[in-house]
Design an enzyme around this catalytic site. Structure first.
Site, PDB file in Angstrom:
ATOM      1  N   CYS A  54       0.839  -1.210   0.000  1.00 18.48           N
ATOM      2  CA  CYS A  54       0.000   0.000   0.000  1.00 18.48           C
ATOM      3  C   CYS A  54       0.870   1.254   0.000  1.00 18.48           C
ATOM      4  CB  CYS A  54      -0.932  -0.026   1.214  1.00 18.48           C
ATOM      5  SG  CYS A  54      -2.040   1.400   1.284  1.00 18.48           S
TER       6      CYS A  54
ATOM      7  N   CYS B 200      -0.555   4.159   1.940  1.00 13.15           N
ATOM      8  CA  CYS B 200      -0.418   4.019   3.400  1.00 13.15           C
ATOM      9  C   CYS B 200       1.023   4.250   3.843  1.00 13.15           C
ATOM     10  CB  CYS B 200      -0.808   2.613   3.854  1.00 13.15           C
ATOM     11  SG  CYS B 200      -2.337   2.001   3.173  1.00 13.15           S
ATOM     12  N   ASP B 201       1.972   3.630   3.161  1.00 16.87           N
ATOM     13  CA  ASP B 201       3.340   3.553   3.689  1.00 16.87           C
ATOM     14  C   ASP B 201       4.369   4.381   2.913  1.00 16.87           C
ATOM     15  OD1 ASP B 201       2.423   1.783   5.613  1.00 16.87           O
ATOM     16  OD2 ASP B 201       2.710   0.043   4.315  1.00 16.87           O
TER      17      ASP B 201
HETATM   18  C1  LIG Z   1       0.045  -3.953   5.551  1.00 13.93           C
HETATM   19  C2  LIG Z   1      -1.102  -2.987   5.387  1.00 13.93           C
HETATM   20  C3  LIG Z   1      -0.953  -1.676   5.831  1.00 13.93           C
HETATM   21  C4  LIG Z   1      -1.999  -0.779   5.708  1.00 13.93           C
HETATM   22  N1  LIG Z   1      -1.837   0.489   6.191  1.00 13.93           N
HETATM   23  C5  LIG Z   1      -2.859   1.361   6.112  1.00 13.93           C
HETATM   24  C6  LIG Z   1      -2.720   2.693   6.630  1.00 13.93           C
HETATM   25  O1  LIG Z   1      -1.662   3.064   7.155  1.00 13.93           O
HETATM   26  N2  LIG Z   1      -3.800   3.509   6.517  1.00 13.93           N
HETATM   27  C7  LIG Z   1      -4.967   3.133   5.917  1.00 13.93           C
HETATM   28  O2  LIG Z   1      -5.906   3.926   5.875  1.00 13.93           O
HETATM   29  N3  LIG Z   1      -5.109   1.904   5.407  1.00 13.93           N
HETATM   30  C8  LIG Z   1      -4.094   1.018   5.482  1.00 13.93           C
HETATM   31  N4  LIG Z   1      -4.222  -0.226   4.933  1.00 13.93           N
HETATM   32  C9  LIG Z   1      -5.475  -0.562   4.232  1.00 13.93           C
HETATM   33  C10 LIG Z   1      -6.566  -0.898   5.246  1.00 13.93           C
HETATM   34  O3  LIG Z   1      -6.075  -1.862   6.144  1.00 13.93           O
HETATM   35  C11 LIG Z   1      -7.809  -1.406   4.531  1.00 13.93           C
HETATM   36  O4  LIG Z   1      -8.233  -0.471   3.576  1.00 13.93           O
HETATM   37  C12 LIG Z   1      -8.939  -1.632   5.529  1.00 13.93           C
HETATM   38  O5  LIG Z   1      -8.538  -2.510   6.556  1.00 13.93           O
HETATM   39  C13 LIG Z   1     -10.173  -2.220   4.848  1.00 13.93           C
HETATM   40  O6  LIG Z   1     -11.131  -2.428   5.817  1.00 13.93           O
HETATM   41  P1  LIG Z   1     -12.317  -3.482   5.636  1.00 13.93           P
HETATM   42  O7  LIG Z   1     -13.055  -3.461   6.920  1.00 13.93           O
HETATM   43  O8  LIG Z   1     -13.035  -3.207   4.387  1.00 13.93           O
HETATM   44  O9  LIG Z   1     -11.624  -4.898   5.415  1.00 13.93           O
HETATM   45  P2  LIG Z   1     -10.504  -5.703   6.252  1.00 13.93           P
HETATM   46  O10 LIG Z   1      -9.710  -4.805   7.139  1.00 13.93           O
HETATM   47  O11 LIG Z   1      -9.800  -6.500   5.221  1.00 13.93           O
HETATM   48  O12 LIG Z   1     -11.378  -6.666   7.154  1.00 13.93           O
HETATM   49  C14 LIG Z   1     -12.064  -7.744   6.601  1.00 13.93           C
HETATM   50  C15 LIG Z   1     -12.651  -8.574   7.733  1.00 13.93           C
HETATM   51  O13 LIG Z   1     -13.490  -9.584   7.181  1.00 13.93           O
HETATM   52  C16 LIG Z   1     -13.245 -10.815   7.840  1.00 13.93           C
HETATM   53  N5  LIG Z   1     -13.652 -11.900   6.964  1.00 13.93           N
HETATM   54  C17 LIG Z   1     -13.176 -12.265   5.743  1.00 13.93           C
HETATM   55  N6  LIG Z   1     -13.828 -13.343   5.276  1.00 13.93           N
HETATM   56  C18 LIG Z   1     -14.724 -13.693   6.233  1.00 13.93           C
HETATM   57  C19 LIG Z   1     -15.691 -14.737   6.357  1.00 13.93           C
HETATM   58  N7  LIG Z   1     -15.888 -15.662   5.406  1.00 13.93           N
HETATM   59  N8  LIG Z   1     -16.432 -14.796   7.500  1.00 13.93           N
HETATM   60  C20 LIG Z   1     -16.281 -13.866   8.470  1.00 13.93           C
HETATM   61  N9  LIG Z   1     -15.396 -12.842   8.386  1.00 13.93           N
HETATM   62  C21 LIG Z   1     -14.625 -12.778   7.300  1.00 13.93           C
HETATM   63  C22 LIG Z   1     -11.761 -10.766   8.185  1.00 13.93           C
HETATM   64  O14 LIG Z   1     -11.465 -11.649   9.254  1.00 13.93           O
HETATM   65  C23 LIG Z   1     -11.625  -9.295   8.605  1.00 13.93           C
HETATM   66  O15 LIG Z   1     -11.981  -9.151   9.955  1.00 13.93           O
HETATM   67  C24 LIG Z   1      -3.208  -1.166   5.066  1.00 13.93           C
HETATM   68  C25 LIG Z   1      -3.346  -2.478   4.604  1.00 13.93           C
HETATM   69  C26 LIG Z   1      -2.319  -3.380   4.760  1.00 13.93           C
HETATM   70  C27 LIG Z   1      -2.485  -4.800   4.269  1.00 13.93           C
END
Ligand SMILES: Cc1cc2nc3c(=O)[nH]c(=O)nc-3n(C[C@H](O)[C@H](O)[C@H](O)COP(=O)(O)OP(=O)(O)OC[C@H]3O[C@@H](n4cnc5c(N)ncnc54)[C@H](O)[C@@H]3O)c2cc1C
Length: 309
Positions: free
Chosen positions: A137, A140-141
């Site tokens: 990302c 992000c980084d």
């Molecule tokens: C290494 C890294 C660094 C990052 N740094 C930043 C940053 O500094 N700032 C920033 O804004 N963004 C950052 N991001 C991006 C950010 O993490 C994502 O945009 C954000 O987490 C997305 O949120 P979400 O809730 O949509 O999904 P996610 O955070 O991906 O959460 C998905 C959830 O769904 C659950 N899930 C999946 N499948 C199932 C299933 N079948 N049954 C039940 N639960 C399930 C998972 O367990 C998880 O809890 C980073 C991402 C990464 C990988």
């Protein structure tokens, strides 16, 4: 096996920023809400260190600390948690049925917030140096590598957008591509070719990311000549795509050709009563704050839907 059936007014699938934010809004509207967490309690941010772009934390915050706080906040207002994974859903009629490994739930509304996972190269060195210069990302980084030399792997729209973004921050950006052309749109390509800070290395794949505690360089191989070359750099951004976590929803809601869930009207999916939030539909922005924002939207749409029901 004895399946215990639970009833909830709302079920949120996923416990990242999108799912947890949805649950806060739903519960505060008086709706009995269960969050099914999946195997990543807190979502993708639990795999990162410093988060400096989430509002409210002037000194930055560690990803796992941020998500622990959000989960605590959701629990405090009354969200219930089921730390399990959804294996099957039935959205054909109301109430909807959600199956996890051990339990079955029935519910009037569902918010899908299962996120997306970055695709990685699959190298041992990549795994070891994640968060120490290896990132998927740039938004992000990228800022952590101001005025440094960085490498970026990929050739699609996202990779080239990231390269252009990094050219504003880094000293030099080396784009490593396994062919001699990019998949990105023509306009993006032209912008990248005109950017003096971006250099392209064609027909090459990364064999190893080098460094002990932090990234110091990459070892690449030319796939045509088999020549091995080392490029010194402080960070490697992997921009080869994302895979949305939609397996259990295939055939249950409309999925776009790129694999992400389709929003039909505001945050609603193709099924009335099933809403979507965060990275599982949003392939464009992919940020914690935008995921939380769309989580709030999905919850508000779900609350309005329940009111009219
Ligand atoms: C290494 C890294 C660094 C990052 N740094 C930043 C940053 O500094 N700032 C920033 O804004 N963004 C950052 N991001 C991006 C950010 O993490 C994502 O945009 C954000 O987490 C997305 O949120 P979400 O809730 O949509 O999904 P996610 O955070 O991906 O959460 C998905 C959830 O769904 C659950 N899930 C999946 N499948 C199932 C299933 N079948 N049954 C039940 N639960 C399930 C998972 O367990 C998880 O809890 C980073 C991402 C990464 C990988």
């Amino acid at each position: 096996m004895c399946v215990r059936i639970f009833m909830a007014k709302a079920v949120v699938i996923g416990s990242g920023p999108a799912g947890l934010t949805s649950s806060i809004y739903l519960v505060r509207a008086g709706i009995d809400t269960t969050v099914i967490s999946g195997d990543q309690l807190g979502g993708q941010l639990i795999f990162t260190t410093d988060v400096e772009n989430f509002p409210g934390f002037p000194g930055g915050i560690l990803g796992p600390d941020l998500m622990t706080k959000v989960r605590e906040q959701a629990g405090k207002v009354g969200a219930k948690f089921l730390d399990s994974t959804v294996t099957e859903v039935d959205f054909r009629k109301q109430p909807f049925v959600i199956k996890t490994i051990e339990k079955e739930l029935t519910t009037d509304v569902v918010i899908i917030a299962t996120g997306a996972s970055a695709l990685w190269l699959g190298l041992e060195s990549e795994e070891r140096l994640k968060g120490k210069g290896v990132s998927a990302c740039a938004t992000c980084d990228g800022f952590f590598f101001k005025d440094k030399d960085i490498c970026l792997v990929g050739g699609g729209d996202v990779a080239i957008e990231d390269a252009l973004f990094m050219a504003k921050i880094a000293k030099k950006v080396t784009v490593i591509n396994r062919r001699d052309e990019l998949r990105a749109t023509h306009t993006l390509q032209q912008r990248a070719f005109n950017e003096s800070k971006i250099e392209f290395v064609w027909w090459s794949i990364v064999k190893e990311i080098q460094g002990k505690d932090n990234v110091t360089g990459v070892k690449i191989e030319n796939v045509k000549t088999r020549e091995i070359k080392k490029i010194p750099c402080s960070a490697v951004f992997i921009a080869i795509g994302h895979k949305p976590n939609t397996e259990v929803f295939r055939g249950k809601v409309d999925i776009l050709p790129n694999g992400f869930v389709r929003r039909v009207e505001k945050s609603r999916t193709s099924v009335k009563g099933v809403f979507v939030a965060g990275d599982v539909f949003d392939y464009e922005y992919r940020q914690a704050v935008t995921a939380a924002g769309t989580g709030a939207q999905a919850a508000i749409d779900a609350i309005r839907y329940l009111e009219t029901k």
